[in-house]
Design an enzyme around this catalytic site. Structure first.
Site, PDB file in Angstrom:
ATOM      1  N   ARG A  38      -8.304  85.957  38.805  1.00  0.00           N
ATOM      2  CA  ARG A  38      -9.296  85.241  39.628  1.00  0.00           C
ATOM      3  C   ARG A  38      -9.343  85.799  41.044  1.00  0.00           C
ATOM      4  O   ARG A  38     -10.369  85.731  41.711  1.00  0.00           O
ATOM      5  CB  ARG A  38      -8.985  83.736  39.603  1.00  0.00           C
ATOM      6  CG  ARG A  38      -7.650  83.373  40.178  1.00  0.00           C
ATOM      7  CD  ARG A  38      -7.211  81.971  39.765  1.00  0.00           C
ATOM      8  NE  ARG A  38      -6.710  81.928  38.389  1.00  0.00           N
ATOM      9  CZ  ARG A  38      -6.260  80.832  37.792  1.00  0.00           C
ATOM     10  NH1 ARG A  38      -6.259  79.678  38.447  1.00  0.00           N
ATOM     11  NH2 ARG A  38      -5.826  80.868  36.544  1.00  0.00           N
ATOM     12  N   LYS A  91       6.116  87.415  34.251  1.00  0.00           N
ATOM     13  CA  LYS A  91       5.963  86.823  32.918  1.00  0.00           C
ATOM     14  C   LYS A  91       7.235  87.043  32.112  1.00  0.00           C
ATOM     15  O   LYS A  91       7.896  88.065  32.290  1.00  0.00           O
ATOM     16  CB  LYS A  91       4.839  87.545  32.161  1.00  0.00           C
ATOM     17  CG  LYS A  91       3.441  87.212  32.611  1.00  0.00           C
ATOM     18  CD  LYS A  91       2.446  87.974  31.743  1.00  0.00           C
ATOM     19  CE  LYS A  91       1.016  87.779  32.231  1.00  0.00           C
ATOM     20  NZ  LYS A  91       0.532  86.399  32.078  1.00  0.00           N
TER      21      LYS A  91
END
Ligand code: BES
Ligand code: ZN
Ligand code: ZN
Length: 485
Positions: free
Chosen positions: A333, A258
């Site tokens: 996820r 990120k």
């Protein structure tokens, strides 16, 4: 230190008091002078939300009648007011206050007290001058025959659980690794009476939880898989509710790193879902709620490291399905998938997963609510929506059409872990859905996915919602689970 919240049966003549006024705002109090009454009347007329009268030995806070046709909005206004009055009390360096009224309803008194206690939360652990920074307010007492001491202690326990959940989110990775989070849960379980089993790396490997192990590969700290259970003898449900919480103790994005400012900076919040379900278990156990609930928390940090998983990898998950990883930052996820597949063993009545899952959810509706979707019945969604309004931890239901599933088709594996540029919150949900299905592809249980990326973490205090970790979801789940038939 928590703000203590208790019921009291007597009020001393020098006690500070919050007094909720009746519909006509008439001040019958004989402690006010003529001048003070005039001042109050004038303040009410100009629309003040509360009026402070400082007497020599104590202070009085008068709360004019609130007009609001929607009940849940009215209750929220009382929470907001509680937050404002707590700020005033701290400004005046007062440590105790009574909340009293003869006229307003119990929900209003409780909401005002809740707002005060939640607003008075502070996370001071890392200040060397923590003592000096501490708020003066220590104790809120409810004086009213409309509220039982059981109701007050239930609310007090709930507030403690919310604040605990906030603490967990606020703890940085330098303290709260996956293993540390597990020992916190063990302490909590012992204190409150729920049970917990922590699976360590060896057991996670033996179980072939490929999603959790893949995300953990770049880390030097081992993962954990936490199984909590609250099963009282008088549980009203036969099949358990199962809560699943994303426990990414820090999300750097991994190899798909990120950017820092405004993106990675806040990622200690990425175990917000875990904090929600842990806080909920704590509140249920503390209040001895008559509902059987299991909570699953897969936990790890997500880092680029020597052996980190990379875009292009194909991972075999706990369920046996294979996943093409195209972005290591879509790690939530991956670990939730294993937990949702594991949840099938319990034959749940309903599964709810909580996760700071996508920037897309936050982009869509901001910090005011969570984004939800799933296969549960409309009735179940309605009752979650109702709990959302009542606690003001609102939820918004998103479309979940099968077409979105097409966006995560992979050309080399059963699915890929990212969709496209659009509908990111929904394609993430579609990914999770794969693991809520049994071997034949049928729904294994009713399920609601709750993406809390928006409301879990705030950059500044908002009324009684604290800066950083808000504890979102604990009050929502406590209300929802205890009201299920
Ligand atoms: N933890 C983040 C999501 C997030 C964003 C939480 C903002 C709280 C606030 C998650 O793991 C993530 O990075 N998601 C990516 C998914 C993308 C790579 C498909 C996102 O939302 O950008
Ligand atoms: Zn991520
Ligand atoms: Zn994440």
């Amino acid at each position: 230190m928590q703000t203590s919240l208790v019921k009291t049966s007597k009020v001393g003549k020098n006690d500070n008091q919050v007094l909720l006024l009746s519909k006509d705002n008439k001040i019958t109090s004989n402690v006010l002078t003529y001048e003070e009454k005039k001042y109050v009347a004038q303040k009410i007329k100009s629309g003040s939300s509360f009026i402070t009268i400082n007497k020599l030995a104590y202070s009085l806070f008068l709360v004019p009648f609130i007009k609001e046709s929607k009940k849940f909005r009215l209750i929220e206004k009382y929470r907001d007011l509680g937050a404002k009055i707590a700020t005033e009390l701290n400004g005046l360096k007062l440590s105790e206050v009574n909340v009293t009224t003869s006229l307003s309803s119990k929900d209003e008194i409780l909401a005002l007290s809740e707002g005060m206690v939640l607003s008075n939360y502070q996370f001071l652990k890392y200040f060397s001058d923590a003592k000096k920074r501490k708020n003066s307010l220590k104790k809120v007492s409810v004086f009213s025959d409309k509220v039982s001491s059981k109701e007050v202690s239930e609310l007090a326990n709930l507030c403690i659980s919310v604040c605990y959940s906030r603490d967990l989110v606020n703890e940085p990775l330098s303290y709260l690794t996956a293993e540390q989070m597990s020992s916190e849960v063990q302490k909590l379980a012992k204190e409150s009476g729920f049970s917990v089993k922590v699976l360590r790396k060896k057991q996670i490997e033996a179980l072939k939880m490929g999603g959790l192990l893949a995300v953990n590969k770049g880390s030097v700290d081992p993962p954990t898989f936490n199984i909590m259970e609250w099963k009282p003898k008088n549980a009203k449900n036969k099949k358990p509710y199962v809560l699943v919480g994303k426990g990414v103790v820090y999300d750097t994005g991994g190899m798909s790193l990120k950017p820092t400012r405004g993106s990675m900076d806040e990622m200690k919040c990425d175990m917000g879902g875990a904090a929600t379900v842990i806080g909920t278990m704590y509140s249920l156990a503390k209040n001895k709620a008559d509902v059987h609930v299991i909570a699953l928390v897969p936990a790890t940090d997500n880092r680029p490291g020597g052996n980190a998983y990379v875009p292009g990898d194909v991972i075999k998950m706990y369920s046996g399905k294979t996943i093409e990883v195209l972005n290591t930052d879509a790690e939530g996820r991956m670990i939730l998938a294993d937990a949702l597949a594991y949840a099938q063993h319990y034959k749940p009545k309903l599964v709810l997963d909580f996760a700071t899952l996508t920037g897309s959810a936050q982009a869509a509706i901001g910090n005011f609510a969570s984004v939800t979707m799933g296969n549960a019945s409309d009735t179940t969604f309605k009752s979650l929506e109702k709990a959302g309004e009542d606690t003001f931890e609102r939820i918004v239901r998103f479309p979940f059409w099968s077409e979105y599933g097409g966006m995560i088709k992979s050309s080399i594996a059963d699915a890929k872990n990212v969709g496209g540029a659009f509908a990111g919150a929904i394609t993430a949900g579609k990914f999770l859905e794969i693991f809520t299905k049994d071997k034949k592809g049928k729904a294994a249980y009713p399920w609601i996915h709750v993406d809390i990326a928006g409301p879990a973490f705030l950059s500044s205090k908002d009324s009684y919602r604290s800066k950083e970790g808000t504890g979102y979801g604990v009050r929502l789940m406590y209300d929802f689970l205890t009201k299920q038939k």
